[in-house]
Design an enzyme around this catalytic site. Structure first.
Site, PDB file in Angstrom:
ATOM      1  N   HIS A  75       0.845  -1.199   0.000  1.00 35.75           N
ATOM      2  CA  HIS A  75       0.000   0.000   0.000  1.00 35.75           C
ATOM      3  C   HIS A  75       0.880   1.250   0.000  1.00 35.75           C
ATOM      4  CE1 HIS A  75      -3.799  -2.044   1.912  1.00 35.75           C
ATOM      5  NE2 HIS A  75      -3.513  -2.484   0.704  1.00 35.75           N
ATOM      6  N   TYR A 206     -10.151   4.766   6.428  1.00 36.68           N
ATOM      7  CA  TYR A 206     -10.584   5.180   7.766  1.00 36.68           C
ATOM      8  C   TYR A 206     -11.735   6.166   7.597  1.00 36.68           C
ATOM      9  CZ  TYR A 206      -6.135   3.414   9.650  1.00 36.68           C
ATOM     10  OH  TYR A 206      -5.078   2.626  10.019  1.00 36.68           O
ATOM     11  N   PRO A 298      -6.375  -0.683  17.892  1.00 34.09           N
ATOM     12  CA  PRO A 298      -5.935  -1.137  16.561  1.00 34.09           C
ATOM     13  C   PRO A 298      -6.006  -0.073  15.479  1.00 34.09           C
ATOM     14  CG  PRO A 298      -8.121  -1.992  17.071  1.00 34.09           C
ATOM     15  CD  PRO A 298      -7.634  -1.325  18.320  1.00 34.09           C
ATOM     16  N   LYS A 302      -0.585  -0.688  14.945  1.00 33.50           N
ATOM     17  CA  LYS A 302       0.743  -0.698  15.548  1.00 33.50           C
ATOM     18  C   LYS A 302       1.033  -1.926  16.411  1.00 33.50           C
ATOM     19  CE  LYS A 302       2.098   2.977  13.652  1.00 33.50           C
ATOM     20  NZ  LYS A 302       2.917   2.757  12.465  1.00 33.50           N
ATOM     21  N   TYR A 390       2.506   6.448  10.394  1.00 40.00           N
ATOM     22  CA  TYR A 390       1.775   5.291   9.866  1.00 40.00           C
ATOM     23  C   TYR A 390       2.726   4.239   9.304  1.00 40.00           C
ATOM     24  CZ  TYR A 390      -1.829   2.640   7.434  1.00 40.00           C
ATOM     25  OH  TYR A 390      -2.674   1.624   7.005  1.00 40.00           O
TER      26      TYR A 390
END
Length: 399
Positions: A75, A206, A298, A302, A390
């Site tokens: 990604h 998200y 979550p 991480k 991220y």
């Protein structure tokens, strides 16, 4: 009673324990893994699926990188949805080329298990009545356990507690020697696993909405992992598949909701969210790693990645001790690991606070979240900060 000896006793055969074992084996350090559950139970745990580049590199270092190379999906971005509009965050561009890879924790565990079986390394599954003794004194520690009705004593030089939040390792530490920090969030995640093509194959999605948070992830190009925020009082049986699909589509932008492919769930569960850290992570000759020492919500993906960085620090420390006869690595393990952990805890808390609907966030609180999200997607500096965290901060960040 059976007696045996090893250099490192590893408690827990989840990904952190198995990865530590793989790295120690590669360095020629003798070890034994003890696990209270069966292999099938361990593989049945449905967990995280986004790997930072550092975690992928560590899997290759341990000799199990072929699976993620062949089966992982790289990604380059994430997508944020708010006010019914989707906004890409180009994490690869913003971080100078870094990526994350979608590859399920079950697959990571399976790869490590198969390597361990192929190498015929010592793993004791369904070990009961495990107790850790003498780890905080001058005498060598030992681990007592029962297997198939026979009592065993495993003498060792170090114990690595990789047995999760509810494991025996942290529970063996005197309360006076450990400080615990915890935040419990007032909602849970309802997660569904389904054999349907992901609504997005190039990014995790998200979503912030007045109905609550949603997340669209993937395990493969044919298997999707989706979540919606739900009250802690909800039960899985309250949620039919149809109710779940109707609810998640309400939380996405219209175009994505329209093209989402639905289907029968193959797994459905509700998980509470918490932030938790135990300090320190070393107690004499006992070391904690992974969920035994810390939990993150979550939201930031991480958990598994933090466990991997713990294992990198700890394996390096053990190798330094046994090969170079230096205690510097084990002496600094807790400090190094905790510095990284708290940064990841901060990021996970921030992203959770930004994306979820809290009991008091209706109205003004929702507007504040939307204003910050609007600032985030239009600010290169804030977008870069999100992207940097991220994809995972460097192992030596701030050290």
């Amino acid at each position: 009673m059976s007696h045996s000896s090893t250099q490192v006793a590893i408690i827990g055969a989840g990904p952190s324990g198995l990865l530590l074992g793989a790295l120690l084996h590669k360095a020629g350090i003798d070890h034994v893994i003890l696990e209270r559950q069966s292999p099938s139970y361990v593989l049945g745990r449905i967990r995280a699926g986004i790997l930072e580049q550092g975690t992928v590199d560590l899997l290759h270092e341990a000799g199990v990188g072929a699976g993620v190379s062949e089966g992982g999906t790289v990604h380059h971005s994430i997508e944020l949805v708010f006010k019914n509009t989707r906004h890409p965050i180009e994490v690869t561009q913003l971080t100078g080329g870094k990526v994350v890879t979608a590859y399920g924790q079950t697959d990571v565990t399976k790869d490590l298990m198969e390597q361990r079986e192929r190498l015929d390394l010592s793993t004791v599954y369904q070990a009961s009545e495990v107790s850790l003794q003498d780890f905080d004194g001058s005498s060598p520690p030992k681990v007592r356990y029962v297997k198939d009705g026979v009592s065993h004593v495993l003498n060792c030089e170090f114990i690595a507690g990789c047995d999760g939040f509810h494991g025996v390792a942290r529970a063996s530490v005197p309360k006076s020697a450990i400080t615990e920090y915890e935040k419990v969030y007032p909602f849970g995640w309802l997660g569904v696993l389904a054999d349907v093509p992901p609504v997005s194959t190039h990014a995790i999605v998200y979503a912030n909405s007045e109905h609550g948070f949603a997340l669209c992830s993937m395990r493969s190009l044919t298997r999707s992992r989706y979540y919606v925020q739900c009250p802690l009082s909800d039960k899985v049986e309250d949620w039919s598949d149809q109710r779940f699909w109707d609810e998640i589509r309400k939380r996405l932008d219209p175009e994505m909701a329209e093209r989402m492919v639905t289907g029968a769930s193959i797994e459905k569960s509700i998980a509470p969210l918490r932030s938790f850290v135990a300090e320190p992570m070393r107690f004499g000759r006992l070391f904690l790693a992974g969920d035994a020492a810390h939990i993150v919500p979550p939201t930031g993906a991480k958990g598994l990645n933090l466990a991997a960085s713990d294992v990198k620090y700890l394996s390096s420390a053990f190798i330094e001790f046994f090969k170079d006869k230096s205690a510097a690595g084990i002496d600094h393990y807790s400090q190094r690991a905790l510095a990284r952990i708290w940064r990841a805890e901060r990021f996970s808390w921030w992203l959770t606070s930004l994306m979820h609907r809290f009991p008091d966030s209706a109205g003004f609180g929702q507007k504040m979240q939307e204003a910050e999200l609007d600032y985030l997607v239009n600010s290169q500096a804030l977008s870069a900060s999100l992207a940097e965290n991220y994809v995972g901060l460097p192992l030596d960040f701030g050290l």
